[in-house]
Design a protein around this motif. Structure first.
Motif, PDB file in Angstrom:
ATOM      1  N   ASP A  65      29.993   3.196   0.495  1.00  0.00           N
ATOM      2  CA  ASP A  65      31.097   2.449   0.091  1.00  0.00           C
ATOM      3  C   ASP A  65      32.446   3.447  -0.730  1.00  0.00           C
ATOM      4  OD1 ASP A  65      30.823   0.019   0.753  1.00  0.00           O
ATOM      5  OD2 ASP A  65      29.186  -0.179  -0.912  1.00  0.00           O
ATOM      6  N   TYR A  66      31.771   4.625  -1.251  1.00  0.00           N
ATOM      7  CA  TYR A  66      32.756   5.731  -1.595  1.00  0.00           C
ATOM      8  C   TYR A  66      32.874   6.740  -0.943  1.00  0.00           C
ATOM      9  CZ  TYR A  66      31.383   3.347  -6.507  1.00  0.00           C
ATOM     10  OH  TYR A  66      31.953   2.162  -7.095  1.00  0.00           O
ATOM     11  N   ALA A  67      32.001   6.828   0.323  1.00  0.00           N
ATOM     12  CA  ALA A  67      32.371   7.765   0.673  1.00  0.00           C
ATOM     13  C   ALA A  67      33.820   7.700   1.506  1.00  0.00           C
ATOM     14  CB  ALA A  67      31.094   8.506   2.326  1.00  0.00           C
ATOM     15  N   LYS A  68      34.292   6.614   1.995  1.00  0.00           N
ATOM     16  CA  LYS A  68      34.645   5.825   3.037  1.00  0.00           C
ATOM     17  C   LYS A  68      36.308   6.759   1.784  1.00  0.00           C
ATOM     18  CE  LYS A  68      33.264   1.880   3.660  1.00  0.00           C
ATOM     19  NZ  LYS A  68      33.721   0.296   3.874  1.00  0.00           N
ATOM     20  N   TYR A  69      35.662   6.123   1.045  1.00  0.00           N
ATOM     21  CA  TYR A  69      37.122   6.698   0.203  1.00  0.00           C
ATOM     22  C   TYR A  69      38.205   8.152   0.313  1.00  0.00           C
ATOM     23  CZ  TYR A  69      40.975   7.297  -3.647  1.00  0.00           C
ATOM     24  OH  TYR A  69      41.407   7.493  -4.400  1.00  0.00           O
ATOM     25  N   PHE A  70      36.894   8.908  -0.608  1.00  0.00           N
ATOM     26  CA  PHE A  70      36.780  10.108  -0.196  1.00  0.00           C
ATOM     27  C   PHE A  70      37.531  10.773   1.202  1.00  0.00           C
ATOM     28  CE2 PHE A  70      34.802   9.695  -4.379  1.00  0.00           C
ATOM     29  CZ  PHE A  70      35.721  10.628  -5.275  1.00  0.00           C
ATOM     30  N   ALA A  71      36.663   9.798   2.507  1.00  0.00           N
ATOM     31  CA  ALA A  71      37.382  10.457   3.908  1.00  0.00           C
ATOM     32  C   ALA A  71      38.581  10.361   3.764  1.00  0.00           C
ATOM     33  CB  ALA A  71      36.462  10.440   4.179  1.00  0.00           C
ATOM     34  N   ARG A  72      38.877   9.657   3.610  1.00  0.00           N
ATOM     35  CA  ARG A  72      40.641   9.026   3.732  1.00  0.00           C
ATOM     36  C   ARG A  72      41.358   9.791   2.706  1.00  0.00           C
ATOM     37  NH1 ARG A  72      44.284   7.999   7.004  1.00  0.00           N
ATOM     38  NH2 ARG A  72      45.661   6.243   6.648  1.00  0.00           N
ATOM     39  N   LEU A  73      40.555   9.984   1.438  1.00  0.00           N
ATOM     40  CA  LEU A  73      42.155  10.764   0.879  1.00  0.00           C
ATOM     41  C   LEU A  73      42.135  12.027   0.966  1.00  0.00           C
ATOM     42  CD1 LEU A  73      43.277  11.027  -1.803  1.00  0.00           C
ATOM     43  CD2 LEU A  73      40.527  11.657  -2.831  1.00  0.00           C
ATOM     44  N   ARG A  74      40.752  12.521   1.489  1.00  0.00           N
ATOM     45  CA  ARG A  74      40.658  14.047   2.298  1.00  0.00           C
ATOM     46  C   ARG A  74      41.566  14.339   3.371  1.00  0.00           C
ATOM     47  NH1 ARG A  74      34.983  15.809   2.822  1.00  0.00           N
ATOM     48  NH2 ARG A  74      35.336  14.346   5.204  1.00  0.00           N
ATOM     49  N   GLU A  75      41.508  13.368   4.070  1.00  0.00           N
ATOM     50  CA  GLU A  75      42.580  13.242   5.605  1.00  0.00           C
ATOM     51  C   GLU A  75      44.168  13.068   5.079  1.00  0.00           C
ATOM     52  OE1 GLU A  75      43.096  10.214   9.608  1.00  0.00           O
ATOM     53  OE2 GLU A  75      41.643   9.854   7.709  1.00  0.00           O
ATOM     54  N   ALA A  76      43.888  11.874   4.357  1.00  0.00           N
ATOM     55  CA  ALA A  76      45.727  11.876   3.787  1.00  0.00           C
ATOM     56  C   ALA A  76      46.047  12.790   2.757  1.00  0.00           C
ATOM     57  CB  ALA A  76      45.969  10.083   3.497  1.00  0.00           C
ATOM     58  N   PHE A  77      45.797  13.139   1.722  1.00  0.00           N
ATOM     59  CA  PHE A  77      46.017  14.304   0.574  1.00  0.00           C
ATOM     60  C   PHE A  77      44.877  14.645   0.106  1.00  0.00           C
ATOM     61  CE2 PHE A  77      47.403   9.448   0.261  1.00  0.00           C
ATOM     62  CZ  PHE A  77      48.792   9.676  -0.294  1.00  0.00           C
ATOM     63  N   THR A  78      45.213  16.101   1.127  1.00  0.00           N
ATOM     64  CA  THR A  78      44.303  16.521   1.654  1.00  0.00           C
ATOM     65  C   THR A  78      44.384  17.738  -0.150  1.00  0.00           C
ATOM     66  OG1 THR A  78      44.196  16.359   3.545  1.00  0.00           O
ATOM     67  CG2 THR A  78      43.122  19.001   2.707  1.00  0.00           C
ATOM     68  N   PRO A  79      45.322  18.204  -0.413  1.00  0.00           N
ATOM     69  CA  PRO A  79      45.555  19.027  -1.561  1.00  0.00           C
ATOM     70  C   PRO A  79      44.955  18.318  -3.000  1.00  0.00           C
ATOM     71  CG  PRO A  79      47.304  19.314  -0.382  1.00  0.00           C
ATOM     72  CD  PRO A  79      46.828  17.901   0.274  1.00  0.00           C
ATOM     73  N   ASP A  80      45.328  16.472  -2.858  1.00  0.00           N
ATOM     74  CA  ASP A  80      45.194  16.228  -3.941  1.00  0.00           C
ATOM     75  C   ASP A  80      43.180  16.015  -3.722  1.00  0.00           C
ATOM     76  OD1 ASP A  80      47.415  15.173  -5.474  1.00  0.00           O
ATOM     77  OD2 ASP A  80      47.762  14.574  -3.274  1.00  0.00           O
ATOM     78  N   TYR A  81      42.237  16.354  -2.864  1.00  0.00           N
ATOM     79  CA  TYR A  81      41.313  16.316  -2.565  1.00  0.00           C
ATOM     80  C   TYR A  81      40.378  17.080  -3.026  1.00  0.00           C
ATOM     81  CZ  TYR A  81      36.367  16.232  -0.399  1.00  0.00           C
ATOM     82  OH  TYR A  81      35.865  16.138  -0.444  1.00  0.00           O
ATOM     83  N   GLU A  82      41.202  18.199  -2.583  1.00  0.00           N
ATOM     84  CA  GLU A  82      40.345  19.295  -3.211  1.00  0.00           C
ATOM     85  C   GLU A  82      40.562  19.892  -4.455  1.00  0.00           C
ATOM     86  OE1 GLU A  82      39.020  21.669  -0.738  1.00  0.00           O
ATOM     87  OE2 GLU A  82      39.209  20.646   0.942  1.00  0.00           O
ATOM     88  N   SER A  83      41.886  19.882  -5.261  1.00  0.00           N
ATOM     89  CA  SER A  83      41.943  19.299  -6.386  1.00  0.00           C
ATOM     90  C   SER A  83      41.063  18.999  -7.647  1.00  0.00           C
ATOM     91  CB  SER A  83      43.056  19.299  -7.197  1.00  0.00           C
ATOM     92  OG  SER A  83      43.665  19.310  -7.947  1.00  0.00           O
ATOM     93  N   VAL A  84      40.847  17.626  -6.906  1.00  0.00           N
ATOM     94  CA  VAL A  84      39.409  16.527  -7.610  1.00  0.00           C
ATOM     95  C   VAL A  84      38.522  17.553  -7.581  1.00  0.00           C
ATOM     96  CG1 VAL A  84      39.322  14.561  -6.149  1.00  0.00           C
ATOM     97  CG2 VAL A  84      39.335  14.325  -8.967  1.00  0.00           C
ATOM     98  N   LEU A  85      37.838  17.631  -6.371  1.00  0.00           N
ATOM     99  CA  LEU A  85      36.797  17.478  -6.539  1.00  0.00           C
ATOM    100  C   LEU A  85      36.134  18.997  -6.567  1.00  0.00           C
ATOM    101  CD1 LEU A  85      34.592  16.841  -4.587  1.00  0.00           C
ATOM    102  CD2 LEU A  85      36.532  15.655  -4.345  1.00  0.00           C
ATOM    103  N   ASN A  86      37.478  19.968  -7.155  1.00  0.00           N
ATOM    104  CA  ASN A  86      37.187  21.567  -7.662  1.00  0.00           C
ATOM    105  C   ASN A  86      36.936  21.689  -9.251  1.00  0.00           C
ATOM    106  OD1 ASN A  86      37.124  23.135  -5.433  1.00  0.00           O
ATOM    107  ND2 ASN A  86      39.105  23.204  -5.253  1.00  0.00           N
ATOM    108  N   ASP A  87      37.685  20.633  -9.746  1.00  0.00           N
ATOM    109  CA  ASP A  87      37.822  20.222 -10.922  1.00  0.00           C
ATOM    110  C   ASP A  87      36.481  19.425 -11.281  1.00  0.00           C
ATOM    111  OD1 ASP A  87      40.317  20.980 -11.256  1.00  0.00           O
ATOM    112  OD2 ASP A  87      40.998  19.187 -11.233  1.00  0.00           O
ATOM    113  N   PHE A  88      36.137  18.782 -10.809  1.00  0.00           N
ATOM    114  CA  PHE A  88      34.390  18.074 -10.621  1.00  0.00           C
ATOM    115  C   PHE A  88      33.252  18.981 -11.086  1.00  0.00           C
ATOM    116  CE2 PHE A  88      36.093  13.646  -8.833  1.00  0.00           C
ATOM    117  CZ  PHE A  88      36.595  12.920 -10.258  1.00  0.00           C
ATOM    118  N   ALA A  89      33.479  20.421  -9.560  1.00  0.00           N
ATOM    119  CA  ALA A  89      33.139  20.973  -9.421  1.00  0.00           C
ATOM    120  C   ALA A  89      32.949  22.009 -10.944  1.00  0.00           C
ATOM    121  CB  ALA A  89      32.903  22.029  -8.389  1.00  0.00           C
ATOM    122  N   SER A  90      33.732  22.545 -11.456  1.00  0.00           N
ATOM    123  CA  SER A  90      34.470  23.086 -12.066  1.00  0.00           C
ATOM    124  C   SER A  90      33.906  22.584 -13.470  1.00  0.00           C
ATOM    125  CB  SER A  90      35.939  23.738 -12.558  1.00  0.00           C
ATOM    126  OG  SER A  90      36.253  24.033 -12.200  1.00  0.00           O
TER     127      SER A  90
END
Length: 270
Positions: A65-90
């Motif tokens: 259910d959540y994977a659908k949201y993140f897939a769409r985020l990565r497709e439509a707002f790629t810089p935001d996807y990368e930023s938030v995932l990098n912050d979570f990883a940090s």
């Protein structure tokens, strides 16, 4: 007067629904702790950031259910996807704390709402209305689960019980998150400009609420966003909240879209 009344409700109830995991008082910038609602936990082991990101993305992929949201985020707002995932990883790498996938969704939605939420106000009628349809779906589910929690939700109050409710209904939460994201994307593309709601729009709403059986006390409670004294019985107040959203959806399209646009603008500034 009507303008001020509606702002009170929108900033209390609508913001919380839009972010899904918390319909206001919970700080979504802080990881969920001690709620026992998912796989969140603590570890004293510090991780490599790259491995931490792989772990986070794996946990998201394992939650369809959540994977659908993140897939769409990565497709439509790629810089935001990368930023938030990098912050979570940090955060994961530096603290050793493993958070739930529910936290990752709620925090991502919060960030997107604050950074890009105003775009939804410029969306076409359909995507903009979908934001509020998904909100009503959550309120209806709350009404079935717990009338007291439903009323708390209307006033923007959330607690561990609400967090548990949200985590147990991930499909519903995901639909709400996706509705917001799609409205932002559509608004960015279409950039529709709408006038602010008029006093007449608000008067029509208040009269319509009365025509649907709401008492003056219930209408004032909803539009003022204040708990009446003595308080209205939970089941009745919960039903009144659903009636409010149902009635709002029946207003003339132009007035309804003006109110909806104002609402998402307020969400973005919260």
């Amino acid at each position: 007067m009507f303008f001020q009344k509606l702002l009170a409700l929108l900033t209390a109830a609508l913001i919380s629904v839009f972010i899904g995991l918390a319909l206001l008082t919970v700080d979504l910038s802080a990881p969920f702790q001690g709620l026992g609602i998912s796989s969140a936990g603590h570890s004293s082991q510090i991780m490599d950031k790259g491995l931490a990101r792989q772990e986070i993305e794996a946990s998201i992929l394992a939650t369809p259910d959540y994977a659908k949201y993140f897939a769409r985020l990565r497709e439509a707002f790629t810089p935001d996807y990368e930023s938030v995932l990098n912050d979570f990883a940090s955060l994961r790498a530096e603290t050793g704390e493993k958070q739930s996938v529910d936290y990752y969704l709620s925090e991502t939605v919060r960030r997107m709402r604050q950074k890009h939420g105003v775009l939804a106000a410029a969306a076409e009628n359909g995507p903009l209305a979908d934001v509020f349809t998904s909100q009503l779906n959550v309120l209806r589910a709350l009404a079935i689960a717990d009338k007291k929690m439903c009323v708390a939700f209307l006033y923007g109050v959330t607690n561990a019980d609400f967090q548990s409710f949200a985590a147990s209904r991930r499909e519903l939460v995901s639909e709400m998150a996706l509705a917001g994201l799609e409205a932002m994307l559509n608004g960015r593309a279409k950039n529709i400009l709408r006038d602010k709601p008029s006093d007449t729009d608000f008067r029509v709403l208040e009269v319509a609420l009365g025509d649907h059986g709401l008492s003056k006390a219930e209408i004032d409670a909803l539009l003022d966003g204040k708990i009446p004294d003595p308080p209205i019985e939970d089941a009745r107040m919960c039903a009144a909240g659903q009636t409010y959203l149902d009635v709002l959806a029946t207003l003339p399209e132009v007035a309804r879209m003006r109110i909806y646009a104002l609402a998402v603008q307020l969400m973005a500034s919260s």
